[in-house]
Design a protein around this motif. Structure first.
Motif, PDB file in Angstrom:
ATOM      1  N   VAL A  24      82.968  70.922  61.569  1.00 17.85           N
ATOM      2  CA  VAL A  24      84.004  71.327  62.528  1.00 17.85           C
ATOM      3  C   VAL A  24      85.128  70.299  62.472  1.00 17.85           C
ATOM      4  O   VAL A  24      84.886  69.093  62.543  1.00 17.85           O
ATOM      5  CB  VAL A  24      83.410  71.429  63.950  1.00 17.85           C
ATOM      6  CG1 VAL A  24      84.499  71.698  64.974  1.00 17.85           C
ATOM      7  CG2 VAL A  24      82.342  72.525  63.999  1.00 17.85           C
ATOM      8  N   ALA A  26      88.758  69.208  64.157  1.00 20.75           N
ATOM      9  CA  ALA A  26      89.758  69.383  65.224  1.00 20.75           C
ATOM     10  C   ALA A  26      91.029  68.681  64.754  1.00 20.75           C
ATOM     11  O   ALA A  26      91.749  69.196  63.898  1.00 20.75           O
ATOM     12  CB  ALA A  26      89.215  68.866  66.540  1.00 20.75           C
ATOM     13  N   GLY A  27      91.311  67.476  65.271  1.00 18.61           N
ATOM     14  CA  GLY A  27      92.483  66.741  64.798  1.00 18.61           C
ATOM     15  C   GLY A  27      92.247  66.071  63.450  1.00 18.61           C
ATOM     16  O   GLY A  27      93.189  65.666  62.763  1.00 18.61           O
ATOM     17  N   THR A  29      91.039  63.127  62.846  1.00 13.62           N
ATOM     18  CA  THR A  29      91.277  61.674  62.755  1.00 13.62           C
ATOM     19  C   THR A  29      89.978  60.879  62.589  1.00 13.62           C
ATOM     20  O   THR A  29      90.016  59.724  62.177  1.00 13.62           O
ATOM     21  CB  THR A  29      92.055  61.154  63.983  1.00 13.62           C
ATOM     22  OG1 THR A  29      91.304  61.440  65.163  1.00 13.62           O
ATOM     23  CG2 THR A  29      93.422  61.795  64.077  1.00 13.62           C
ATOM     24  N   ASP A  30      88.850  61.480  62.913  1.00  9.91           N
ATOM     25  CA  ASP A  30      87.564  60.853  62.583  1.00  9.91           C
ATOM     26  C   ASP A  30      87.008  61.448  61.294  1.00  9.91           C
ATOM     27  O   ASP A  30      86.617  60.709  60.387  1.00  9.91           O
ATOM     28  CB  ASP A  30      86.529  61.075  63.709  1.00  9.91           C
ATOM     29  CG  ASP A  30      86.642  60.050  64.822  1.00  9.91           C
ATOM     30  OD1 ASP A  30      86.982  58.886  64.527  1.00  9.91           O
ATOM     31  OD2 ASP A  30      86.406  60.400  65.983  1.00  9.91           O
ATOM     32  N   THR A 106      91.813  64.727  69.520  1.00  9.07           N
ATOM     33  CA  THR A 106      91.481  65.500  70.716  1.00  9.07           C
ATOM     34  C   THR A 106      90.376  64.830  71.527  1.00  9.07           C
ATOM     35  O   THR A 106      89.586  64.030  70.998  1.00  9.07           O
ATOM     36  CB  THR A 106      90.992  66.905  70.309  1.00  9.07           C
ATOM     37  OG1 THR A 106      89.797  66.766  69.527  1.00  9.07           O
ATOM     38  CG2 THR A 106      92.049  67.658  69.508  1.00  9.07           C
ATOM     39  N   ASP A 119      87.428  55.612  73.361  1.00  6.11           N
ATOM     40  CA  ASP A 119      88.087  55.170  74.597  1.00  6.11           C
ATOM     41  C   ASP A 119      87.998  56.178  75.737  1.00  6.11           C
ATOM     42  O   ASP A 119      88.042  55.793  76.906  1.00  6.11           O
ATOM     43  CB  ASP A 119      89.562  54.838  74.311  1.00  6.11           C
ATOM     44  CG  ASP A 119      89.711  53.499  73.623  1.00  6.11           C
ATOM     45  OD1 ASP A 119      89.181  52.510  74.157  1.00  6.11           O
ATOM     46  OD2 ASP A 119      90.325  53.444  72.549  1.00  6.11           O
ATOM     47  N   ILE A 162      81.790  72.254  71.270  1.00  4.26           N
ATOM     48  CA  ILE A 162      82.175  71.723  72.578  1.00  4.26           C
ATOM     49  C   ILE A 162      83.363  72.572  73.011  1.00  4.26           C
ATOM     50  O   ILE A 162      84.365  72.660  72.284  1.00  4.26           O
ATOM     51  CB  ILE A 162      82.592  70.241  72.481  1.00  4.26           C
ATOM     52  CG1 ILE A 162      81.457  69.409  71.881  1.00  4.26           C
ATOM     53  CG2 ILE A 162      83.008  69.704  73.840  1.00  4.26           C
ATOM     54  CD1 ILE A 162      81.904  68.072  71.310  1.00  4.26           C
TER      55      ILE A 162
HETATM   56  C1  LIG Z   1      94.023  54.997  62.681  1.00  7.92           C
HETATM   57  C2  LIG Z   1      93.011  55.463  63.723  1.00  7.92           C
HETATM   58  C3  LIG Z   1      92.976  54.835  64.947  1.00  7.92           C
HETATM   59  C4  LIG Z   1      92.064  55.243  65.916  1.00  7.92           C
HETATM   60  N1  LIG Z   1      92.057  54.605  67.120  1.00  7.92           N
HETATM   61  C5  LIG Z   1      91.192  54.999  68.064  1.00  7.92           C
HETATM   62  C6  LIG Z   1      91.185  54.328  69.341  1.00  7.92           C
HETATM   63  O1  LIG Z   1      91.951  53.409  69.617  1.00  7.92           O
HETATM   64  N2  LIG Z   1      90.287  54.773  70.266  1.00  7.92           N
HETATM   65  C7  LIG Z   1      89.415  55.805  70.005  1.00  7.92           C
HETATM   66  O2  LIG Z   1      88.631  56.174  70.893  1.00  7.92           O
HETATM   67  N3  LIG Z   1      89.401  56.431  68.822  1.00  7.92           N
HETATM   68  C8  LIG Z   1      90.264  56.068  67.850  1.00  7.92           C
HETATM   69  N4  LIG Z   1      90.256  56.686  66.633  1.00  7.92           N
HETATM   70  C9  LIG Z   1      89.246  57.734  66.392  1.00  7.92           C
HETATM   71  C10 LIG Z   1      89.707  59.166  66.683  1.00  7.92           C
HETATM   72  O3  LIG Z   1      91.122  59.272  66.728  1.00  7.92           O
HETATM   73  C11 LIG Z   1      89.144  59.717  68.021  1.00  7.92           C
HETATM   74  O4  LIG Z   1      87.729  59.635  68.048  1.00  7.92           O
HETATM   75  C12 LIG Z   1      89.574  61.177  68.249  1.00  7.92           C
HETATM   76  O5  LIG Z   1      89.377  61.501  69.614  1.00  7.92           O
HETATM   77  C13 LIG Z   1      88.873  62.184  67.356  1.00  7.92           C
HETATM   78  O6  LIG Z   1      89.424  63.464  67.652  1.00  7.92           O
HETATM   79  P1  LIG Z   1      89.777  64.500  66.488  1.00  7.92           P
HETATM   80  O7  LIG Z   1      90.301  65.725  67.169  1.00  7.92           O
HETATM   81  O8  LIG Z   1      90.634  63.910  65.454  1.00  7.92           O
HETATM   82  O9  LIG Z   1      88.313  64.778  65.930  1.00  7.92           O
HETATM   83  P2  LIG Z   1      87.831  65.194  64.475  1.00  7.92           P
HETATM   84  O10 LIG Z   1      87.987  64.071  63.538  1.00  7.92           O
HETATM   85  O11 LIG Z   1      88.413  66.494  64.074  1.00  7.92           O
HETATM   86  O12 LIG Z   1      86.291  65.439  64.802  1.00  7.92           O
HETATM   87  C14 LIG Z   1      85.476  64.369  65.258  1.00  7.92           C
HETATM   88  C15 LIG Z   1      84.034  64.845  65.406  1.00  7.92           C
HETATM   89  O13 LIG Z   1      83.920  65.767  66.483  1.00  7.92           O
HETATM   90  C16 LIG Z   1      83.482  67.054  66.014  1.00  7.92           C
HETATM   91  N5  LIG Z   1      84.248  68.042  66.784  1.00  7.92           N
HETATM   92  C17 LIG Z   1      85.575  68.072  67.005  1.00  7.92           C
HETATM   93  N6  LIG Z   1      85.882  69.090  67.839  1.00  7.92           N
HETATM   94  C18 LIG Z   1      84.718  69.704  68.147  1.00  7.92           C
HETATM   95  C19 LIG Z   1      84.360  70.822  68.970  1.00  7.92           C
HETATM   96  N7  LIG Z   1      85.271  71.495  69.676  1.00  7.92           N
HETATM   97  N8  LIG Z   1      83.072  71.150  69.042  1.00  7.92           N
HETATM   98  C20 LIG Z   1      82.120  70.475  68.366  1.00  7.92           C
HETATM   99  N9  LIG Z   1      82.380  69.411  67.571  1.00  7.92           N
HETATM  100  C21 LIG Z   1      83.664  69.039  67.469  1.00  7.92           C
HETATM  101  C22 LIG Z   1      83.781  67.062  64.518  1.00  7.92           C
HETATM  102  O14 LIG Z   1      82.929  67.943  63.820  1.00  7.92           O
HETATM  103  C23 LIG Z   1      83.517  65.609  64.173  1.00  7.92           C
HETATM  104  O15 LIG Z   1      82.139  65.365  64.049  1.00  7.92           O
HETATM  105  C24 LIG Z   1      91.161  56.309  65.643  1.00  7.92           C
HETATM  106  C25 LIG Z   1      91.204  56.964  64.387  1.00  7.92           C
HETATM  107  C26 LIG Z   1      92.118  56.543  63.453  1.00  7.92           C
HETATM  108  C27 LIG Z   1      92.152  57.259  62.108  1.00  7.92           C
END
Ligand SMILES: Cc1cc2nc3c(=O)[nH]c(=O)nc-3n(C[C@H](O)[C@H](O)[C@H](O)COP(=O)(O)OP(=O)(O)OC[C@H]3O[C@@H](n4cnc5c(N)ncnc54)[C@H](O)[C@@H]3O)c2cc1C
Length: 282
Positions: A24, A26-27, A29-30, A106, A119, A162
């Motif tokens: 899955v 979303a954004g 970023t992980d 997200t 966070d 989620i």
């Molecule tokens: C340069 C950089 C800096 C960062 N700094 C921080 C920081 O300061 N603090 C912090 O907390 N995080 C940080 N992060 C991590 C990241 O940005 C956060 O954890 C963010 O909230 C992940 O959201 P996403 O939408 O990008 O998730 P994704 O990368 O798309 O997904 C993350 C995980 O969640 C699952 N997922 C996503 N949406 C759903 C859904 N609806 N249902 C079920 N599973 C789902 C995905 O399958 C995956 O396992 C950073 C990342 C980067 C690259």
């Protein structure tokens, strides 16, 4: 690799039911960090970033509950009405990565990864947030503290998404603070959210200092017995003791980011400062 860019929740759930091992997205970023570094090689990707049902939020006035869709970004959480209703979540959002990251990242992704350093997570734990999960066959909800079962481990079952997170809009002061090696673009070495609930109870939850987010029962009970709600005050000695109790609940480790000793010290300082901000008089 097959990639489905879903535009409805039903479509995403159907695809996930057909292929539960799909990644899955979303954004991203992980997950894109994991894919780019070779730690994850999915055969199928289901992108959920364009699903309107996940991108909305609503406020139920009678119960004072805020339901935030999993696809709401940190950039959105920084903006009104969130700073007014859940200030600690907005403060946590402002500390995540950079503006570019916050526009993509997200809340659902933070919950999905469930890193102890996420966070948003101490805020969800302090507010007793409920996580709403959905699959093709059922919907279920559980407290965030039960959803997170370990470092990057959750109670999410194959085939589930989620859908949203619910948090109460509390009347009291709340705030989030973290310590890292610099002031921006930093993963926390220690983080804490303090929230005062409608009955004046003090809740505190810690991030980055244990395998899961930690609620500090002893510190919370101590605060309830020493803060003067009417005067909005706490003594310096009691604020220091509150910090000590919070630090003693932490279970930090030494790793490449910090030492256990420094993390515990940071929690004592953060907890003391947050209590002082909540009760600034006296
Ligand atoms: C340069 C950089 C800096 C960062 N700094 C921080 C920081 O300061 N603090 C912090 O907390 N995080 C940080 N992060 C991590 C990241 O940005 C956060 O954890 C963010 O909230 C992940 O959201 P996403 O939408 O990008 O998730 P994704 O990368 O798309 O997904 C993350 C995980 O969640 C699952 N997922 C996503 N949406 C759903 C859904 N609806 N249902 C079920 N599973 C789902 C995905 O399958 C995956 O396992 C950073 C990342 C980067 C690259």
């Amino acid at each position: 690799m097959s990639i489905l860019i879903s535009t409805t929740l039903a479509e995403a759930l159907g695809a996930l039911a057909a292929e539960p091992s799909s990644m899955v997205l979303a954004g991203g970023t992980d997950v894109m960090v994991e894919v780019n570094s070779g730690h994850r090689r999915p055969d199928a990707v289901i992108a959920v970033g364009r699903i309107p049902e996940l991108r909305t939020w609503s406020h139920d006035a009678p119960t004072s509950a805020l339901r935030i869709g999993a696809g709401v970004t940190y950039a959105e959480l920084e903006r009104e009405p969130f700073p007014q209703w859940v200030p600690a979540l907005s403060q946590a959002a402002r500390t995540v990565g950079s503006p570019q990251i916050r526009h993509a990242a997200t809340l659902g992704g933070n919950v999905g990864t469930c890193s102890p350093a996420g966070d948003g997570l101490p805020v969800l734990a302090a507010l007793d947030a409920i996580v709403h999960l959905v699959s093709v066959s059922e919907s279920r909800s559980m407290p965030f503290t039960e959803f997170m079962t370990g470092p990057k481990r959750t109670a999410l079952l194959p085939g589930e998404l989620i859908e949203a997170v619910s948090v109460p809009v509390l009347g009291g002061w709340q705030g989030y603070a973290k310590v890292g090696v610099r002031n921006a673009m930093v993963i926390s070495n220690a983080g804490a959210c303090l929230a005062v609930d409608d009955s004046g109870g003090v809740r505190i939850a810690l991030g980055s200092v244990g395998p899961t987010i930690i609620r500090c029962g002893d510190a919370e009970s101590f605060a309830a017995s020493v803060v003067d709600l009417r005067a909005g005050s706490v003594t310096d000695a009691d604020a220091i003791e509150f910090g000590r109790l919070a630090a003693s609940a932490a279970r930090p480790i030494d790793d490449h980011r910090s030492t256990a000793e420094y993390r515990r010290h940071a929690i004592a300082v953060l907890a003391r400062r947050l209590l002082r901000r909540a009760f600034p008089n006296g």
